[in-house]
Design a protein around this motif. Structure first.
Motif, mmCIF file in Angstrom:
data_model
loop_
_atom_site.group_PDB
_atom_site.id
_atom_site.type_symbol
_atom_site.label_atom_id
_atom_site.label_comp_id
_atom_site.label_asym_id
_atom_site.label_seq_id
_atom_site.Cartn_x
_atom_site.Cartn_y
_atom_site.Cartn_z
ATOM 1 N N GLU A 204 0.784 -1.365 -0.154
ATOM 2 C CA GLU A 204 -0.038 0.048 0.028
ATOM 3 C C GLU A 204 0.759 1.335 -0.111
ATOM 4 O OE1 GLU A 204 -3.570 0.222 2.335
ATOM 5 O OE2 GLU A 204 -3.018 -1.709 3.053
ATOM 6 N N HIS A 205 1.897 1.361 0.465
ATOM 7 C CA HIS A 205 2.856 2.501 0.860
ATOM 8 C C HIS A 205 3.542 2.774 -0.391
ATOM 9 C CE1 HIS A 205 3.899 5.381 3.558
ATOM 10 N NE2 HIS A 205 5.365 5.073 3.759
ATOM 11 N N GLY A 206 3.833 1.846 -1.273
ATOM 12 C CA GLY A 206 4.225 2.167 -2.719
ATOM 13 C C GLY A 206 5.638 2.638 -2.796
ATOM 14 N N VAL A 207 5.796 3.752 -3.440
ATOM 15 C CA VAL A 207 7.266 4.287 -3.361
ATOM 16 C C VAL A 207 7.734 4.665 -2.068
ATOM 17 C CG1 VAL A 207 8.303 6.287 -4.589
ATOM 18 C CG2 VAL A 207 6.630 5.072 -5.965
ATOM 19 N N ALA A 208 6.906 5.220 -1.287
ATOM 20 C CA ALA A 208 7.393 5.720 0.033
ATOM 21 C C ALA A 208 7.912 4.431 0.828
ATOM 22 C CB ALA A 208 6.223 6.175 0.790
ATOM 23 N N ALA A 209 7.375 3.454 0.622
ATOM 24 C CA ALA A 209 7.993 2.076 1.296
ATOM 25 C C ALA A 209 9.353 1.991 0.480
ATOM 26 C CB ALA A 209 6.902 0.974 1.130
ATOM 27 N N THR A 210 9.438 1.954 -0.580
ATOM 28 C CA THR A 210 10.707 1.648 -1.164
ATOM 29 C C THR A 210 11.707 2.683 -0.490
ATOM 30 O OG1 THR A 210 9.461 0.851 -3.107
ATOM 31 C CG2 THR A 210 11.983 1.476 -3.225
ATOM 32 N N ASN A 211 11.324 3.990 -0.710
ATOM 33 C CA ASN A 211 12.379 4.997 -0.053
ATOM 34 C C ASN A 211 12.544 4.864 1.365
ATOM 35 O OD1 ASN A 211 12.161 6.422 -2.670
ATOM 36 N ND2 ASN A 211 10.621 7.647 -2.133
ATOM 37 N N ALA A 212 11.742 4.220 2.071
ATOM 38 C CA ALA A 212 11.835 4.281 3.533
ATOM 39 C C ALA A 212 12.623 2.984 3.716
ATOM 40 C CB ALA A 212 10.734 3.808 4.196
ATOM 41 N N VAL A 213 12.656 1.937 3.098
ATOM 42 C CA VAL A 213 13.731 0.981 3.095
ATOM 43 C C VAL A 213 14.938 1.260 2.734
ATOM 44 C CG1 VAL A 213 14.383 -1.341 2.091
ATOM 45 C CG2 VAL A 213 11.705 -1.259 2.857
ATOM 46 N N ALA A 214 15.216 1.924 1.653
ATOM 47 C CA ALA A 214 16.503 2.531 1.240
ATOM 48 C C ALA A 214 17.011 3.512 2.246
ATOM 49 C CB ALA A 214 16.483 3.396 -0.051
ATOM 50 N N ALA A 215 16.372 4.470 2.996
ATOM 51 C CA ALA A 215 16.844 5.132 3.999
ATOM 52 C C ALA A 215 17.231 4.338 5.239
ATOM 53 C CB ALA A 215 15.700 6.112 4.405
ATOM 54 N N MET A 216 16.608 3.139 5.660
ATOM 55 C CA MET A 216 17.070 2.078 6.492
ATOM 56 C C MET A 216 18.054 1.550 6.198
ATOM 57 S SD MET A 216 13.322 0.181 7.423
ATOM 58 C CE MET A 216 11.655 1.312 7.391
ATOM 59 N N THR A 217 18.353 1.263 4.910
ATOM 60 C CA THR A 217 19.607 0.719 4.457
ATOM 61 C C THR A 217 20.908 1.526 4.816
ATOM 62 O OG1 THR A 217 18.459 -1.013 3.001
ATOM 63 C CG2 THR A 217 20.750 -0.413 2.632
ATOM 64 N N ASP A 218 20.597 2.748 4.334
ATOM 65 C CA ASP A 218 21.730 3.757 4.474
ATOM 66 C C ASP A 218 21.748 3.973 5.983
ATOM 67 O OD1 ASP A 218 21.643 4.154 1.537
ATOM 68 O OD2 ASP A 218 20.512 6.016 1.820
ATOM 69 N N LEU A 219 21.065 3.990 6.581
ATOM 70 C CA LEU A 219 21.377 4.477 8.298
ATOM 71 C C LEU A 219 22.278 2.968 8.684
ATOM 72 C CD1 LEU A 219 20.788 5.778 10.927
ATOM 73 C CD2 LEU A 219 18.971 4.374 10.914
ATOM 74 N N ILE A 220 21.774 1.744 8.484
ATOM 75 C CA ILE A 220 22.486 0.766 9.095
ATOM 76 C C ILE A 220 23.759 0.646 8.371
ATOM 77 C CG2 ILE A 220 22.269 -1.831 9.365
ATOM 78 C CD1 ILE A 220 20.291 -0.042 10.929
ATOM 79 N N ALA A 221 23.985 0.735 7.146
ATOM 80 C CA ALA A 221 25.135 0.690 6.546
ATOM 81 C C ALA A 221 26.392 1.654 6.934
ATOM 82 C CB ALA A 221 25.179 0.986 4.988
ATOM 83 N N ALA A 222 25.609 2.758 7.712
ATOM 84 C CA ALA A 222 26.583 3.923 7.991
ATOM 85 C C ALA A 222 27.064 3.680 9.525
ATOM 86 C CB ALA A 222 26.134 5.063 7.854
ATOM 87 N N HIS A 223 26.167 2.861 10.055
ATOM 88 C CA HIS A 223 26.158 3.017 11.649
ATOM 89 C C HIS A 223 26.617 1.458 12.298
ATOM 90 C CE1 HIS A 223 25.693 7.281 12.219
ATOM 91 N NE2 HIS A 223 24.681 6.939 11.207
ATOM 92 N N VAL A 224 26.372 0.632 11.610
ATOM 93 C CA VAL A 224 26.448 -0.688 12.055
ATOM 94 C C VAL A 224 27.615 -1.629 11.556
ATOM 95 C CG1 VAL A 224 25.289 -3.235 12.083
ATOM 96 C CG2 VAL A 224 24.251 -0.967 12.507
ATOM 97 N N ASP A 225 28.332 -2.274 12.204
ATOM 98 C CA ASP A 225 29.354 -3.380 11.752
ATOM 99 C C ASP A 225 29.110 -4.439 11.268
ATOM 100 O OD1 ASP A 225 31.716 -4.784 11.337
ATOM 101 O OD2 ASP A 225 32.668 -4.157 13.399
ATOM 102 N N LEU A 226 28.744 -4.232 9.841
ATOM 103 C CA LEU A 226 28.090 -5.436 9.149
ATOM 104 C C LEU A 226 29.190 -6.717 9.115
ATOM 105 C CD1 LEU A 226 26.947 -3.685 5.904
ATOM 106 C CD2 LEU A 226 25.447 -4.237 8.018
ATOM 107 N N ALA A 227 30.446 -6.529 9.026
ATOM 108 C CA ALA A 227 31.308 -7.657 8.883
ATOM 109 C C ALA A 227 31.277 -8.435 10.175
ATOM 110 C CB ALA A 227 32.866 -6.924 8.700
ATOM 111 N N ALA A 228 30.958 -7.686 11.233
ATOM 112 C CA ALA A 228 31.029 -8.319 12.655
ATOM 113 C C ALA A 228 29.692 -9.135 12.933
ATOM 114 C CB ALA A 228 31.266 -7.184 13.886
ATOM 115 N N ILE A 229 28.765 -8.757 12.206
ATOM 116 C CA ILE A 229 27.465 -9.222 12.266
ATOM 117 C C ILE A 229 27.605 -10.461 11.432
ATOM 118 C CG2 ILE A 229 25.009 -9.417 11.508
ATOM 119 C CD1 ILE A 229 24.997 -6.325 12.749
#
Length: 479
Positions: A204-229
């Motif tokens: 239902e949220h359409g493009v806004a949902a896609t944009n929200a997921v992209a923003a979440m991805t950017d946030l986690i990529a910048a602030h979480v140690d992916l290699a450690a996880i």
């Protein structure tokens, strides 16, 4: 089958930011080159939609209550096939689950802790840092020692207010020996719009949902140690993956269900019955395994959108899943050709499986908007949320269930039926105070109810429905 390594994202309580973290983590790991399998603990249909956007593959559920604890690992193996890492988002607080007065162990049924234990996967605890300081160490110590069968692999701090706040919290984590795998600042703009039943579904949220997921991805990529996880992830289980054909065959081995699989085989041997399955913005609640079971049982699945589509040509059965029809009542009512077709076919004996949103669609009216009129009742948005697992008993035979069969289901709705004539109820159970509850409606070959069930936990019901559709298709073919 060797299992794919996993991490389980949990929290001390609801509202800590699990969905933002899990969705962003899935997206960030995928961006880093991982093939990520996304899972959600519990019956929730909405979060897996966001997981699926982030992963590029369907989000799936792991719910020991609805499918049985013995199916959790096979379903995990099935859903993580062809992946190299899995992210499992928990439900509520880590140890929160089904309330059962007869259960005395530390791990509640259906809890994140139970699923983590079944998978043998480490838990990453997401902590809402607002209001926390040095005392965070005591909270983490409690979660780390409450159950020896659960291993906390680290902490992610969420909604951290400042650099100094971050330093204090990291020191608290170090006191109990838990590594900090990420620290997220307060980012109000990442809030995804919600309404009475939680987040607005991604469809239902359409493009806004896609944009929200992209923003979440950017946030986690910048602030979480992916290699450690990724290095932390693991599971301790192995064994075969869930297979819909094997499930259907197993469901047909008992005397009570022997004719079921035979009927489905007959359907598959001839022309596959066409099952129309409602989709689109008004019917977003469904489990990926449902369609897989229908196909394995010999059906052809035709997905259509009741907001504007006609009933698929040759439909021999109709599946109306859950969703938010109350948000789209006017548009549903405007598609009068479909409403008339559904009513006509129901009267002619078309097998119909309607859950929650499907039940509402079959009523005379929803919030004053005309619906199909198959169920002689009206529905309206109600004053309170109905939520919880139910131990239900089928009260009569239907295209899915046999009288006396016991089923575990889940209710999740804010609507209610009003001004309706009495109908044969579909289910019976006892309420929280021991009162008798009669729910749903059986009309002709229609099974309509508020109760959500998981097809993977009830494969015989799916096979019966396909066999009923095949019989309906055969009965209308001129000889």
């Amino acid at each position: 089958m060797v299992s794919v390594p996993a991490v389980v994202i949990a929290a001390p309580a609801s509202g800590s930011g699990k969905t933002t973290l899990a969705t962003g983590l899935i997206g960030a790991l995928r961006r880093a080159g991982h093939r990520v399998a996304p899972f959600k603990v519990g019956p929730d249909y909405i979060d897996p939609g966001y997981h699926g956007l982030a992963a590029g593959r369907p989000g799936r559920n792991l719910d020991p209550v609805l499918v049985g604890a013995d199916r959790v690992v096979p379903l995990y193996q099935h859903g993580s096939r062809d992946c190299d890492l899995a992210v499992v988002e928990g439900v509520m607080g880590l140890f929160d689950g089904r309330i059962d007065e007869n259960h005395s162990g530390p791990v509640a049924e259906g809890s994140t802790a139970q699923v983590a234990s079944l998978l043998g996967a480490p838990v990453i605890l997401v902590v809402d840092a607002r209001g926390h300081s040095q005392s965070l160490a005591a909270l983490l110590h409690g979660f780390a020692t409450f159950d020896s069968g659960i291993r906390l692999g680290g902490v992610i701090l969420n909604r951290v207010g400042s650099e100094r706040h971050d330093q204090v919290l990291r020191a608290a984590c170090a006191r109990v020996g838990l590594p900090v795998l990420g620290s997220l600042p307060r980012m109000a703009e990442l809030e995804v719009p919600s309404r009475h039943l939680g987040l607005i579904p991604a469809v239902e949220h359409g493009v806004a949902a896609t944009n929200a997921v992209a923003a979440m991805t950017d946030l986690i990529a910048a602030h979480v140690d992916l290699a450690a996880i990724a290095a932390l992830s693991r599971t301790t289980v192995s064994g075969p993956a869930w297979d819909p054909i094997d499930e259907l065959r197993a469901a047909g081995t008992s005397s009570a269900t022997a004719p079921v699989w035979a009927g489905a085989e007959d359907a598959a041997a001839g022309v596959a019955p066409v099952l129309a399955m409602a989709g689109g913005p008004a019917f977003t609640f469904g489990y990926a395994e449902h369609r897989e079971l229908l196909l394995a049982a010999g059906a052809e699945v035709a997905v259509f959108d009741p907001l504007h589509d006609d009933l698929p040509t040759g439909a021999a059965g109709l599946v109306l899943p859950g969703g938010f029809p109350e948000e789209h009542a006017a548009a549903l009512a405007a598609n009068t050709p479909l409403l008339r077709a559904v009513a006509q076919q129901a009267g002619a004996g078309l097998p119909i499986h309607a859950e929650c949103a499907g039940l509402l669609y079959l009523t005379r009216a929803l919030d004053g908007h005309s619906m199909a009129g198959v169920v002689d009742a009206e529905a309206e948005f109600g004053p309170r949320l109905t939520l919880g697992y139910r131990d239900a008993v089928a009260l009569a035979d239907s295209p899915l269930w046999r009288a006396g069969e016991r089923v575990r289901g889940h209710e999740f709705h804010r609507t209610r039926l009003i001004s309706g004539a009495a109908a044969d109820p579909a289910w019976g159970w006892h309420g929280s105070q021991g009162e008798r509850v009669r729910e749903g409606a059986l009309i002709h070959r229609v099974h309509a109810s508020y109760l959500h069930t998981h097809p993977a936990g009830n494969p015989a019901a799916t096979a019966r429905f396909v066999a009923a559709a095949a019989a309906f298709a055969g009965a209308r073919v001129p000889h």
